[in-house]
Design a protein around this motif. Structure first.
Motif, PDB file in Angstrom:
ATOM      1  N   ARG A  94      40.419  32.703  46.684  1.00 23.76           N
ATOM      2  CA  ARG A  94      38.999  32.903  46.979  1.00 23.76           C
ATOM      3  C   ARG A  94      38.842  33.341  48.417  1.00 23.76           C
ATOM      4  NH1 ARG A  94      35.091  29.727  49.130  1.00 23.76           N
ATOM      5  NH2 ARG A  94      36.004  27.682  48.729  1.00 23.76           N
ATOM      6  N   ASP A  95      38.018  34.355  48.579  1.00 20.45           N
ATOM      7  CA  ASP A  95      37.794  34.891  49.910  1.00 20.45           C
ATOM      8  C   ASP A  95      36.280  34.985  50.076  1.00 20.45           C
ATOM      9  OD1 ASP A  95      37.921  36.230  52.269  1.00 20.45           O
ATOM     10  OD2 ASP A  95      38.272  38.188  51.357  1.00 20.45           O
ATOM     11  N   GLY A  96      35.711  34.136  50.884  1.00 22.24           N
ATOM     12  CA  GLY A  96      34.270  34.169  51.065  1.00 22.24           C
ATOM     13  C   GLY A  96      33.566  33.072  50.304  1.00 22.24           C
ATOM     14  N   LEU A  97      32.342  33.351  49.917  1.00 22.44           N
ATOM     15  CA  LEU A  97      31.476  32.340  49.303  1.00 22.44           C
ATOM     16  C   LEU A  97      32.087  31.768  48.028  1.00 22.44           C
ATOM     17  CD1 LEU A  97      28.597  31.010  49.275  1.00 22.44           C
ATOM     18  CD2 LEU A  97      27.891  32.932  47.823  1.00 22.44           C
ATOM     19  N   ALA A  98      31.972  30.442  47.859  1.00 21.51           N
ATOM     20  CA  ALA A  98      32.432  29.799  46.623  1.00 21.51           C
ATOM     21  C   ALA A  98      31.405  30.049  45.523  1.00 21.51           C
ATOM     22  CB  ALA A  98      32.598  28.296  46.849  1.00 21.51           C
ATOM     23  N   VAL A  99      31.802  30.854  44.539  1.00 22.91           N
ATOM     24  CA  VAL A  99      30.950  31.098  43.362  1.00 22.91           C
ATOM     25  C   VAL A  99      31.772  30.651  42.164  1.00 22.91           C
ATOM     26  CG1 VAL A  99      29.599  32.772  42.066  1.00 22.91           C
ATOM     27  CG2 VAL A  99      29.913  33.083  44.533  1.00 22.91           C
ATOM     28  N   GLU A 100      31.389  29.546  41.578  1.00 21.92           N
ATOM     29  CA  GLU A 100      32.249  28.904  40.584  1.00 21.92           C
ATOM     30  C   GLU A 100      31.720  29.089  39.175  1.00 21.92           C
ATOM     31  OE1 GLU A 100      33.866  25.098  42.999  1.00 21.92           O
ATOM     32  OE2 GLU A 100      31.708  25.378  42.981  1.00 21.92           O
ATOM     33  N   VAL A 101      32.650  29.280  38.236  1.00 22.56           N
ATOM     34  CA  VAL A 101      32.304  29.369  36.811  1.00 22.56           C
ATOM     35  C   VAL A 101      33.130  28.318  36.071  1.00 22.56           C
ATOM     36  CG1 VAL A 101      31.775  31.835  36.950  1.00 22.56           C
ATOM     37  CG2 VAL A 101      34.084  31.109  36.323  1.00 22.56           C
ATOM     38  N   PRO A 102      32.696  27.898  34.875  1.00 18.88           N
ATOM     39  CA  PRO A 102      33.489  26.910  34.128  1.00 18.88           C
ATOM     40  C   PRO A 102      34.894  27.428  33.828  1.00 18.88           C
ATOM     41  CG  PRO A 102      31.282  27.089  33.206  1.00 18.88           C
ATOM     42  CD  PRO A 102      31.427  28.215  34.204  1.00 18.88           C
ATOM     43  N   PRO A 103      35.863  26.530  33.711  1.00 20.22           N
ATOM     44  CA  PRO A 103      37.257  26.975  33.566  1.00 20.22           C
ATOM     45  C   PRO A 103      37.546  27.730  32.268  1.00 20.22           C
ATOM     46  CG  PRO A 103      37.062  24.581  33.351  1.00 20.22           C
ATOM     47  CD  PRO A 103      35.743  25.076  33.828  1.00 20.22           C
ATOM     48  N   LEU A 104      36.723  27.564  31.241  1.00 13.23           N
ATOM     49  CA  LEU A 104      36.957  28.301  29.997  1.00 13.23           C
ATOM     50  C   LEU A 104      36.070  29.540  29.886  1.00 13.23           C
ATOM     51  CD1 LEU A 104      37.211  25.350  27.395  1.00 13.23           C
ATOM     52  CD2 LEU A 104      39.066  26.541  28.573  1.00 13.23           C
ATOM     53  N   ALA A 105      35.399  29.901  30.955  1.00 14.12           N
ATOM     54  CA  ALA A 105      34.457  31.037  30.914  1.00 14.12           C
ATOM     55  C   ALA A 105      35.123  32.289  30.358  1.00 14.12           C
ATOM     56  CB  ALA A 105      33.925  31.311  32.324  1.00 14.12           C
ATOM     57  N   GLY A 106      34.421  32.914  29.440  1.00 15.14           N
ATOM     58  CA  GLY A 106      34.927  34.161  28.864  1.00 15.14           C
ATOM     59  C   GLY A 106      35.907  33.957  27.733  1.00 15.14           C
ATOM     60  N   GLN A 107      36.365  32.730  27.527  1.00 18.99           N
ATOM     61  CA  GLN A 107      37.323  32.457  26.432  1.00 18.99           C
ATOM     62  C   GLN A 107      36.771  31.432  25.449  1.00 18.99           C
ATOM     63  OE1 GLN A 107      40.490  31.217  29.308  1.00 18.99           O
ATOM     64  NE2 GLN A 107      41.769  32.558  28.078  1.00 18.99           N
ATOM     65  N   ASP A 108      35.566  30.954  25.738  1.00 12.91           N
ATOM     66  CA  ASP A 108      34.982  29.864  24.964  1.00 12.91           C
ATOM     67  C   ASP A 108      33.893  30.447  24.059  1.00 12.91           C
ATOM     68  OD1 ASP A 108      33.691  27.659  23.998  1.00 12.91           O
ATOM     69  OD2 ASP A 108      33.446  26.676  25.944  1.00 12.91           O
ATOM     70  N   GLU A 109      34.158  30.476  22.751  1.00 10.52           N
ATOM     71  CA  GLU A 109      33.208  31.118  21.855  1.00 10.52           C
ATOM     72  C   GLU A 109      31.901  30.348  21.742  1.00 10.52           C
ATOM     73  OE1 GLU A 109      35.597  31.702  18.379  1.00 10.52           O
ATOM     74  OE2 GLU A 109      36.523  33.535  19.208  1.00 10.52           O
ATOM     75  N   GLU A 111      30.185  29.326  24.364  1.00  6.90           N
ATOM     76  CA  GLU A 111      29.330  29.499  25.539  1.00  6.90           C
ATOM     77  C   GLU A 111      28.178  30.450  25.197  1.00  6.90           C
ATOM     78  OE1 GLU A 111      31.561  30.922  28.884  1.00  6.90           O
ATOM     79  OE2 GLU A 111      32.030  32.839  27.946  1.00  6.90           O
ATOM     80  N   ILE A 112      27.063  30.251  25.877  1.00  7.90           N
ATOM     81  CA  ILE A 112      25.851  31.035  25.599  1.00  7.90           C
ATOM     82  C   ILE A 112      26.000  32.452  26.149  1.00  7.90           C
ATOM     83  CG2 ILE A 112      23.359  31.170  26.058  1.00  7.90           C
ATOM     84  CD1 ILE A 112      23.444  28.058  26.300  1.00  7.90           C
ATOM     85  N   ALA A 113      26.532  32.551  27.345  1.00  7.81           N
ATOM     86  CA  ALA A 113      26.739  33.868  27.969  1.00  7.81           C
ATOM     87  C   ALA A 113      27.944  33.786  28.889  1.00  7.81           C
ATOM     88  CB  ALA A 113      25.494  34.269  28.760  1.00  7.81           C
ATOM     89  N   ASP A 114      28.623  34.913  29.052  1.00  9.21           N
ATOM     90  CA  ASP A 114      29.790  34.958  29.942  1.00  9.21           C
ATOM     91  C   ASP A 114      29.297  35.010  31.402  1.00  9.21           C
ATOM     92  OD1 ASP A 114      32.096  35.451  31.355  1.00  9.21           O
ATOM     93  OD2 ASP A 114      32.793  37.084  30.055  1.00  9.21           O
ATOM     94  N   PRO A 115      29.611  33.996  32.195  1.00 13.00           N
ATOM     95  CA  PRO A 115      29.073  33.970  33.568  1.00 13.00           C
ATOM     96  C   PRO A 115      29.876  34.817  34.546  1.00 13.00           C
ATOM     97  CG  PRO A 115      30.404  32.025  33.162  1.00 13.00           C
ATOM     98  CD  PRO A 115      30.422  32.806  31.875  1.00 13.00           C
ATOM     99  N   ARG A 116      31.030  35.327  34.150  1.00 13.32           N
ATOM    100  CA  ARG A 116      31.926  35.957  35.126  1.00 13.32           C
ATOM    101  C   ARG A 116      31.365  37.229  35.772  1.00 13.32           C
ATOM    102  NH1 ARG A 116      37.172  36.421  31.630  1.00 13.32           N
ATOM    103  NH2 ARG A 116      35.523  37.230  30.257  1.00 13.32           N
ATOM    104  N   PRO A 117      30.709  38.132  35.003  1.00 11.99           N
ATOM    105  CA  PRO A 117      30.180  39.329  35.682  1.00 11.99           C
ATOM    106  C   PRO A 117      29.139  38.993  36.751  1.00 11.99           C
ATOM    107  CG  PRO A 117      30.304  39.671  33.310  1.00 11.99           C
ATOM    108  CD  PRO A 117      30.582  38.220  33.536  1.00 11.99           C
ATOM    109  N   LEU A 118      28.258  38.023  36.451  1.00 16.42           N
ATOM    110  CA  LEU A 118      27.259  37.643  37.457  1.00 16.42           C
ATOM    111  C   LEU A 118      27.942  37.024  38.677  1.00 16.42           C
ATOM    112  CD1 LEU A 118      24.338  36.054  35.380  1.00 16.42           C
ATOM    113  CD2 LEU A 118      24.367  38.266  36.557  1.00 16.42           C
TER     114      LEU A 118
END
Ligand code: SF4
Length: 468
Positions: A94-109, A111-118
């Motif tokens: 990580r370089d800069g601001l801490a922007v955290e997503v859940p550890p299963l983001a993008g792999q968890d069917e 989840e309501i929406a994939d948070p990674r692009p945001l």
């Protein structure tokens, strides 16, 4: 030889200090450096980090509640070498601001929406914003099985539909102040505007300050909310006035509370993830290296830092199950039924200068002796001092080291009002008396947290001191 630009401020155990990789912090057992990753690494890479911890530090590694790796026991000479050697591994640091997503983001069917692009867009946009508080944190939580609900965040986004995100300021998901609900297309600009505002307030300003200073109506000063609550402000920002939203309030309960990471999770693409963690978030390098070597042998693909002091290993189901069994045999936590997973204990003595008690010894005895009390309904908080690093939020029961004894606190933070005190040597016996009381008093279908709250401080104090 390179040396760190360590000044007294850097070395000071000041509150709010963040021991990043290049700016380690002094603790009771030397300097501590934090490695924050933004993505998964291979088990071999994790083993490489552990070998560096052994070479440059005292070999002890913490996995923090936010899932960061912390290398302990560094010196002014070895800390810069660790910094250089870790960077040479080419990890997703990580370089800069801490922007955290859940550890299963993008792999968890689920989840309501994939948070990674945001999260990526916010991370990129924030690169030019200077002057933010060092521990500023943004959480982007798309829902799913492993949530970040209990982590403190200055700015938190939680998906409420595929295209709408609830934004809260400060606190946990439950305690944060609802700012508004945003359409996805407005999220990044709104968050960056809030970050700029925070930066303009100085590097001590946190999300909770905005929560106090910006009423929801300020975002839409001339709005006429529709019956649905959606409205358009003078800025053109479409906002949701949460105060007008039926069924919501600033104190609304976090929905879809997170599951424990100590489990086996089926993921997309025929993969599984298994959550494994050291007791009380701290392990010897050798133990983690053995775990990673076994993961590599089993062809486990990746390792990722998770919440609750856990690591998530991802791979084929059979490999994950075998790794889970191996880890259990080696003393790691692999199941939410392990009482150790329900105890939050900071490093304590001798690792931290501020600690007056050996938190891990007390916690280990509590896990072995007080299973009736530690039923998973709350986190037992064992802390070396009132700072409460391991559990900044209120806990149903806290044991806190003070200068001359241990204070016992109910339904409050570690800095809260004690209901009783115990001599150092009597700490675990006192906890056993409280555990016995809960076992006797618990009603059918009542959990320990509710039972402790119902019993109340006066009776807890009597039981703690051995009075009938
Ligand atoms: S809470 Fe624990 S780790 Fe944090 S300063 Fe106090 S003794 Fe040290």
């Amino acid at each position: 030889m390179t040396t760190l630009p360590l000044d007294h401020d850097t070395q000071d155990m000041r509150r709010g200090a963040c021991p990043a990789l290049s700016a380690p912090m002094m603790t009771g057992d030397g300097l501590l450096a934090r490695i924050s990753l933004t993505g998964a690494i291979t088990p071999k890479e994790l083993a490489d980090i552990c070998r560096l911890a052994k070479r440059h530090g005292n070999g002890m590694i913490d996995i923090s509640a936010r899932g960061n790796l912390q290398i302990r026991g560094l010196s002014e000479t070895s800390a810069p070498r660790l910094d250089a050697d870790v960077r040479a591994l080419n990890l997703p640091l990580r370089d800069g601001l801490a922007v955290e997503v859940p550890p299963l983001a993008g792999q968890d069917e689920s989840e309501i929406a994939d948070p990674r692009p945001l999260a990526e867009a916010i991370r990129d946009g924030a690169r030019t914003i200077t002057g933010l508080a060092p521990k500023m944190a943004v959480v982007v939580d798309g829902g799913g099985r492993l949530r970040l609900s209990h982590l403190l965040a200055d700015i938190r986004l939680v998906a409420i539909s595929e295209t709408e995100w609830r934004l809260t300021l400060g606190g946990t998901e439950q305690s944060g102040r609802i700012f508004n609900v945003l359409r996805e297309t407005l999220v990044v600009d709104t968050v960056l505007a809030l970050l700029k505002r925070l930066a303009s307030l100085g590097n001590k300003a946190r999300g909770r300050d905005l929560a106090r200073d910006i009423p929801v109506s300020e975002t839409a000063p001339h709005t006429q909310p529709s019956s649905s609550g959606l409205s358009r402000g003078s800025t053109g920002v479409e906002v949701f006035d949460a105060d007008r939203m039926p069924g919501t309030s600033p104190s609304m309960t976090a929905q879809n509370a997170s599951a424990s990471p100590f489990d086996l999770f089926a993921l997309s693409d025929d993969l599984h993830a298994v959550g494994i963690g050291p007791a009380f978030g701290q392990a010897k390098s050798e133990s983690l290296i053995a775990l990673c070597d076994e993961a590599t042998r089993l062809k486990v693909k990746s390792a990722k830092q998770a919440l609750d002091h856990a690591l998530l290993f991802t791979g084929p189901e059979i490999a994950c199950r075998k790794l889970q069994a191996f880890a259990g045999d080696c003393g790691f936590i692999t199941s939410a039924s392990d009482p150790r997973s329900h105890i939050a204990a900071c490093p304590g003595r001798p690792a931290c200068n501020s600690a007056t008690i050996a938190t891990h010894e007390i916690a280990a005895a509590a896990a072995a002796e007080c299973g009736d009390l530690i039923d998973g309904s709350f986190k037992l908080h064992v802390t070396g001092c009132a700072k409460g690093c391991a559990h900044p939020e209120p806990a149903a029961l806290t044991l806190c080291g003070t200068a001359d004894r241990v204070s016992l606190i109910a339904a409050a933070k570690a800095s809260g009002q004690p209901f009783a005190f115990a001599h150092f040597a009597d700490t675990n016996a006192t906890l056993r008396r409280l555990s016995d009381l809960v076992r006797r008093e618990r009603r059918p279908n009542e959990n320990s947290a509710d039972c402790l709250a119902r019993i109340g401080s006066a009776r807890l104090a009597a039981a703690a001191t051995g009075r009938p």
